[in-house]
Design an enzyme around this catalytic site. Sequence first.
Site, PDB file in Angstrom:
ATOM      1  N   GLY A 157       0.805  -1.213   0.000  1.00 30.80           N
ATOM      2  CA  GLY A 157       0.000   0.000   0.000  1.00 30.80           C
ATOM      3  C   GLY A 157       0.832   1.253   0.000  1.00 30.80           C
ATOM      4  N   GLU A 209       4.452  -7.162   0.135  1.00 28.90           N
ATOM      5  CA  GLU A 209       4.066  -7.490  -1.234  1.00 28.90           C
ATOM      6  C   GLU A 209       3.806  -6.220  -2.055  1.00 28.90           C
ATOM      7  OE1 GLU A 209      -0.576  -8.566  -0.231  1.00 28.90           O
ATOM      8  OE2 GLU A 209       0.898 -10.194  -0.156  1.00 28.90           O
ATOM      9  N   GLY A 222       3.544  -3.664  -5.140  1.00 34.86           N
ATOM     10  CA  GLY A 222       3.247  -3.743  -6.568  1.00 34.86           C
ATOM     11  C   GLY A 222       3.490  -2.396  -7.208  1.00 34.86           C
ATOM     12  N   ARG A 251      -7.282   4.348 -14.518  1.00 30.94           N
ATOM     13  CA  ARG A 251      -7.142   4.828 -13.143  1.00 30.94           C
ATOM     14  C   ARG A 251      -7.725   6.230 -12.916  1.00 30.94           C
ATOM     15  NH1 ARG A 251      -2.971   5.704 -10.726  1.00 30.94           N
ATOM     16  NH2 ARG A 251      -3.480   4.770  -8.705  1.00 30.94           N
ATOM     17  N   TYR A 297     -10.421   5.628 -10.196  1.00 34.15           N
ATOM     18  CA  TYR A 297      -9.973   6.025  -8.861  1.00 34.15           C
ATOM     19  C   TYR A 297      -9.845   7.539  -8.688  1.00 34.15           C
ATOM     20  CZ  TYR A 297      -8.198   1.172  -8.804  1.00 34.15           C
ATOM     21  OH  TYR A 297      -8.065  -0.185  -8.877  1.00 34.15           O
ATOM     22  N   CYS A 337     -15.997   6.410 -26.551  1.00 32.83           N
ATOM     23  CA  CYS A 337     -17.360   6.934 -26.486  1.00 32.83           C
ATOM     24  C   CYS A 337     -17.863   6.858 -25.047  1.00 32.83           C
ATOM     25  CB  CYS A 337     -18.269   6.143 -27.425  1.00 32.83           C
ATOM     26  SG  CYS A 337     -19.908   6.865 -27.573  1.00 32.83           S
ATOM     27  N   GLU A 338     -17.231   7.640 -24.219  1.00 32.56           N
ATOM     28  CA  GLU A 338     -17.525   7.708 -22.795  1.00 32.56           C
ATOM     29  C   GLU A 338     -16.649   8.830 -22.258  1.00 32.56           C
ATOM     30  OE1 GLU A 338     -18.001   4.623 -19.074  1.00 32.56           O
ATOM     31  OE2 GLU A 338     -18.412   4.122 -21.141  1.00 32.56           O
ATOM     32  N   TYR A 342      -1.024  -0.887 -13.236  1.00 34.78           N
ATOM     33  CA  TYR A 342      -2.453  -0.876 -13.558  1.00 34.78           C
ATOM     34  C   TYR A 342      -2.766  -0.080 -14.817  1.00 34.78           C
ATOM     35  CZ  TYR A 342      -2.263  -2.612  -8.844  1.00 34.78           C
ATOM     36  OH  TYR A 342      -1.934  -3.339  -7.736  1.00 34.78           O
TER      37      TYR A 342
END
Length: 409
Positions: A218, A259, A261, A298, A302, A328-329, A356
């Site tokens: 994290g 761990e 990432g 992201r 987020y 188209c968004e 990501y």
Amino acid sequence: MNSRLLESVAGEFGTPVYVYDETKIISQYNRLKKAFGPQEVKLHYAMKALSNINVLKTLKEQGAGLDAVSIEEVLLGLRAGFEANEIMYTPNGVAFSEIEEAVALGVMINIDNLSVLEHFGMVYGASVPVCIRINPHILAGGHANISVGHIDSKFGISIHQLRHIQRIVEHYKLHIIGLHMHTGSDIVDADVFLQGADLLYHAAGYFPELQFMDFGSGFKVAYQEGDFVTPIEEIGTKIGESFQHFCKEYGRELELWFEPGKFLVSESGVLLVSVNVVKQTTSTVFLGVNSGQNHLIRPMFYNAYHRIENISNPEGQKKLYSVVGYICETDTFGYDRPISEAKVGDVLGIYNAGAYGFSMSNQYNSRLRPAEVYIKDGVPQLIRKRETLEDVIRNEIDLSKSASYATYE
């Protein structure tokens, strides 16, 4: 990676393209290892962040293990050359058959559900060692979607259910060799890790055969100048000292695991895109690029901030632009950003795209996924080809051309 190198990558490989810098990945790995001082720490890379085989091999060469959350990730890790005992498999909500497949492959199993733990005990008893994921009920993380250790999270077994866990363990004679927790991502307070550590130290009293403690990850990295980041060295010092004290009380030395990432790969990556249009409305100047949420979700998912620079004109006069995609968004990479004056054809760099980016990419609007390029020993090398339409339709079955096609009344 400087603008000149990135522009040459765009010229050679086209855009959009993900570019990763191996040197940055290695430096982040070494920084985290050194942060714990004399306390040895084992890093299991959370491969969901970026699972290209070349990145996995780089981290294996540094001594990392893997954190896998699906059987497919386990298989990719084995394909990259990791030994089964170097992979921690931490599933959530999977069919038990997937756990059985992982057991057969020999990887470490991490269970986060009481009913699954009981089923595991019925099937394997003491024959297969297992780790337990604890939910510490700590609210942490920079966004609700990446906060996974709170009371309403689907992840982990509640810290308040230790006695229930113990009953299952004793009844089925389970061999519990590890405890694990992960509270969320983008944590900037060292005390959050210490609070979680104290809970795991308490839980350890229920399990006399532990071999390791896994504190998850994290760690927050910088997305813009002046950003708050996780104080890695402070956490390393405090956790290292508290863990050594715990081991003395526990009666023997255990392994300390993390761990990471995003911490390892986020800053290594840049998504290079080209300006398709410059569009001025009554209130906004848009830079429309040849990418979108299908390549970097992201910011939309987020509300994540990603620095954006004009690689083609890095020293130009700054103007305010909103950078948007071609999907188209609503897929806005950044609102009202001061970016060097841009024109059609310019290459923009969207930073912190190592984690990501590709791993959460998709084929929405039937768009193609970009190529991936690795800067290894200072040389850009293609590590994934750009998709073609054939990749999009590869597994599609046209019933009108199928021999088994039949008409039903």
